[in-house]
Design an enzyme around this catalytic site. Structure first.
Site, short mmCIF file in Angstrom:
data_model
loop_
_atom_site.label_atom_id
_atom_site.label_comp_id
_atom_site.label_asym_id
_atom_site.label_seq_id
_atom_site.Cartn_x
_atom_site.Cartn_y
_atom_site.Cartn_z
N HIS A 83 -25.17 47.77 -26.76
CA HIS A 83 -25.73 47.48 -28.09
C HIS A 83 -26.94 48.37 -28.37
O HIS A 83 -28.07 47.90 -28.27
CB HIS A 83 -26.13 46.01 -28.18
CG HIS A 83 -26.32 45.49 -29.57
ND1 HIS A 83 -27.47 45.71 -30.30
CD2 HIS A 83 -25.50 44.76 -30.37
CE1 HIS A 83 -27.37 45.12 -31.48
NE2 HIS A 83 -26.17 44.54 -31.56
N ILE A 134 -30.65 48.96 -29.59
CA ILE A 134 -31.32 48.00 -30.47
C ILE A 134 -31.13 46.61 -29.87
O ILE A 134 -30.01 46.22 -29.51
CB ILE A 134 -30.73 48.03 -31.90
CG1 ILE A 134 -30.95 49.40 -32.54
CG2 ILE A 134 -31.34 46.94 -32.76
CD1 ILE A 134 -30.32 49.54 -33.92
N GLY A 170 -30.09 40.89 -32.69
CA GLY A 170 -30.85 39.91 -33.45
C GLY A 170 -30.68 38.50 -32.92
O GLY A 170 -31.65 37.72 -32.92
N VAL A 171 -29.49 38.16 -32.46
CA VAL A 171 -29.27 36.80 -31.95
C VAL A 171 -30.10 36.55 -30.70
O VAL A 171 -30.51 35.40 -30.45
CB VAL A 171 -27.77 36.56 -31.67
CG1 VAL A 171 -26.98 36.53 -32.96
CG2 VAL A 171 -27.21 37.61 -30.72
N GLU A 182 -32.83 33.75 -29.85
CA GLU A 182 -32.78 33.01 -28.58
C GLU A 182 -34.14 33.04 -27.89
O GLU A 182 -34.59 32.01 -27.35
CB GLU A 182 -31.72 33.62 -27.67
CG GLU A 182 -31.71 33.10 -26.24
CD GLU A 182 -31.37 31.62 -26.12
OE1 GLU A 182 -31.79 30.99 -25.13
OE2 GLU A 182 -30.69 31.09 -27.03
#
Length: 205
Positions: free
Chosen positions: A109, A115, A118-119, A123
């Site tokens: 990723h 990067i 976002g999840v 978290e």
């Protein structure tokens, strides 16, 4: 014959040394001094540039990684809080994660542009939120909470290797009887807001 005599009587032909003009002599002697001055300037420039190495984001921890692992059930590669800087039970917490290219999610990723997902930023915020809602005096609560929901989540800027993800969670509603806690959570890199969300956490039974 006169031309031949003039050639034979020249300094080159007779072995005589040609006088070097005085200004040439001074230039030859001055050259090493110019070189020494150049070295001195470089040394002064290096000394003037020091100091930034003492201004890193290595802030004093209120809770270090060992204390965090006593509270959270998460372990590698999913423990996403490195330090807690401020904390008040049932109220708020401030903590951070140092983002490094060695984090296991970066190879996928993305391979061409790393990067932080976002999840995983959300978290990390939820893990910090868990530290806020867990009562440190109640051993039964340790390692015993779940992510119940997320609302109004927004990502503002990419988070990349080398960033320090600074996070803050503020409790907005805490029903201790049912073990449900709602909080506003925000993450920053420097002064830039990179992620924000409203989180719901639930105490396990």
């Amino acid at each position: 014959m006169q031309a031949t005599f003039a050639q034979l009587s020249s300094p080159v032909a007779t072995g005589q040394r040609r006088a070097v003009p005085q200004q040439h002599t001074r230039a030859i002697v001055a050259a090493p001094k110019r070189a020494r001055r150049a070295v001195a300037v470089r040394a002064e420039g290096e000394a003037a540039g020091t100091g930034i190495e003492t201004k890193g984001p290595n802030m004093k921890a209120l809770k270090d990684i060992q204390e965090i692992m006593d509270i959270l059930p998460h372990r590698y590669p999913f423990l996403l809080v490195d330090r807690v800087l401020e904390w008040e039970y049932g109220k708020y917490a401030v903590g951070y994660k140092c983002v490094t290219v060695n984090d296991n999610f970066f190879p996928g990723h993305f391979p061409q542009r790393a990067i932080m997902p976002g999840v995983l930023q959300v978290e990390a915020l939820a893990q910090l939120g868990g530290i806020v809602m867990i009562d440190p005096t109640d051993a039964a609560q340790q390692n015993n909470f779940f992510f119940g929901g997320v609302d109004n989540c927004r990502w503002r800027k990419p988070v990349v290797p080398g960033d320090v993800l600074m996070m803050r969670c503020d409790v907005t509603k805490f029903n201790k009887r049912f073990g449900i806690c709602k909080m506003n959570a925000k993450a920053y890199v420097g002064e830039d807001l990179v992620c924000e969300a409203e989180l719901t956490l639930v105490m396990g039974k």
